[in-house]
Design an enzyme around this catalytic site. Structure first.
Site, PDB file in Angstrom:
ATOM      1  N   ASN A  98      49.571  85.423  36.538  1.00 43.88           N
ATOM      2  CA  ASN A  98      48.367  84.440  36.247  1.00 43.88           C
ATOM      3  C   ASN A  98      47.237  85.353  36.509  1.00 43.88           C
ATOM      4  O   ASN A  98      47.066  86.317  37.214  1.00 43.88           O
ATOM      5  CB  ASN A  98      48.517  83.507  37.372  1.00 43.88           C
ATOM      6  CG  ASN A  98      49.569  82.482  37.180  1.00 43.88           C
ATOM      7  OD1 ASN A  98      49.993  82.314  35.943  1.00 43.88           O
ATOM      8  ND2 ASN A  98      50.013  81.615  38.102  1.00 43.88           N
ATOM      9  N   HIS A 115      48.602  91.028  35.404  1.00 53.24           N
ATOM     10  CA  HIS A 115      48.056  90.740  34.000  1.00 53.24           C
ATOM     11  C   HIS A 115      46.591  90.899  34.238  1.00 53.24           C
ATOM     12  O   HIS A 115      45.989  90.289  33.499  1.00 53.24           O
ATOM     13  CB  HIS A 115      48.723  89.434  33.305  1.00 53.24           C
ATOM     14  CG  HIS A 115      49.931  89.459  32.852  1.00 53.24           C
ATOM     15  ND1 HIS A 115      50.596  88.398  32.613  1.00 53.24           N
ATOM     16  CD2 HIS A 115      50.657  90.555  32.403  1.00 53.24           C
ATOM     17  CE1 HIS A 115      51.723  88.702  32.016  1.00 53.24           C
ATOM     18  NE2 HIS A 115      51.855  89.970  32.069  1.00 53.24           N
ATOM     19  N   CYS A 145      28.273 102.897  36.381  1.00 51.72           N
ATOM     20  CA  CYS A 145      27.786 103.693  35.419  1.00 51.72           C
ATOM     21  C   CYS A 145      26.717 103.341  34.802  1.00 51.72           C
ATOM     22  O   CYS A 145      25.860 104.394  34.045  1.00 51.72           O
ATOM     23  CB  CYS A 145      28.902 104.498  34.710  1.00 51.72           C
ATOM     24  SG  CYS A 145      29.579 103.533  33.339  1.00 51.72           S
ATOM     25  N   LEU A 207      59.864  73.815  36.515  1.00 55.39           N
ATOM     26  CA  LEU A 207      59.322  72.084  36.271  1.00 55.39           C
ATOM     27  C   LEU A 207      60.783  71.536  35.665  1.00 55.39           C
ATOM     28  O   LEU A 207      61.362  70.463  35.884  1.00 55.39           O
ATOM     29  CB  LEU A 207      58.258  72.074  35.287  1.00 55.39           C
ATOM     30  CG  LEU A 207      58.015  70.214  35.365  1.00 55.39           C
ATOM     31  CD1 LEU A 207      57.423  69.978  36.761  1.00 55.39           C
ATOM     32  CD2 LEU A 207      56.348  70.532  34.451  1.00 55.39           C
TER      33      LEU A 207
HETATM   34 ZN   LIG Z   1      31.487 102.146  34.200  1.00 57.85          ZN
END
Ligand SMILES: [Zn+2]
Length: 238
Positions: A98, A115, A145, A207
């Protein structure tokens, strides 16, 4: 030990969670019937090619997903897994597919998000992954940056999931593997039960039985908010 589990008491547990654990918190899921992928085409918003072609659309899609997070809360299943981590005498590693932040908000810290995470951005130039709560746009500067080079810190289709080496090492040495609320059909996670099953007992909580239930030693069906607290009680009290 869970009843019917004649094996040794587990010392190293790996738990994989998927959409099924967050569904009861009210989050839109991706793969279910009526889920996000029934309404939006994956190739328009969730691939590197989509981001190259129309980054504003991809930002907007994930901004909408991120904006849902403050409106949902961890449920009894998330909270039970955090309780297991705190109270279990052995080692517990939580791996989630998730991209929501419900495990973290429940209190889990031994957590690998394979993920990625909706609540982070990623800089494509300096690779910083700053925490992020608001929207990102094509001209949003990276806090590290300064370049306007942010993308969502989520793994897109066609990209390699994160932390795979660490996950596979943990699977190879665990003695209990539990899969919660996943279809079990999407690789590489679909292969976890095979890796763990070499030496571990394997349990699926879902489930309804998944397409791969037969690969597990045992399968329990029902809502995660009931099954997961009961399993945690067994593991802590047995
Ligand atoms: Zn950066």
């Amino acid at each position: 030990m869970p009843p019917g589990w004649p094996g040794r008491r587990p010392g190293h547990i790996v738990i994989l969670t998927g959409a099924g654990i967050s569904r009861e918190s009210g989050l839109d899921t991706f793969r279910d019937a009526g889920g996000i992928w029934d309404r939006v085409r994956i190739e328009d918003v969730a691939t590197p090619q989509a981001f190259a072609r129309d980054p504003a659309r991809v930002h907007a899609f994930y901004n909408a997903r991120r904006a849902q997070l403050p409106g949902v809360q961890p449920n009894a299943a998330h909270l039970a897994l955090a309780r297991l981590e705190r109270a279990f005498a052995g080692d517990v590693l939580l791996v989630t597919q998730n991209v929501d932040d419900l495990h973290e908000r429940a209190g889990s810290t031994r957590l690998l998000r394979m993920h990625g995470a909706l609540n982070r951005a990623r800089c494509t130039v300096c690779h910083a992954t700053p925490a992020w709560t608001g929207p990102t746009e094509t001209d949003t500067p990276c806090p590290a940056c300064g370049r306007a080079a942010l993308r969502p810190d989520v793994v897109w289709f066609g990209e390699m999931p994160l932390h795979m080496d660490e996950i596979e090492r943990a699977l190879a040495r665990c003695d209990l593997f539990v899969s919660i609320g996943t279809s079990g059909t999407v690789y590489p996670a679909a292969g976890f039960v095979t890796i763990a099953g070499e030496r571990a007992e394997t349990l699926e909580l879902n489930l309804e039985p998944s397409d791969v239930s037969s690969r597990f030693d045992a399968c329990r069906t029902g809502p995660a908010t009931l099954l997961v607290p009961a399993l945690v009680d067994e593991l802590l009290g047995g």
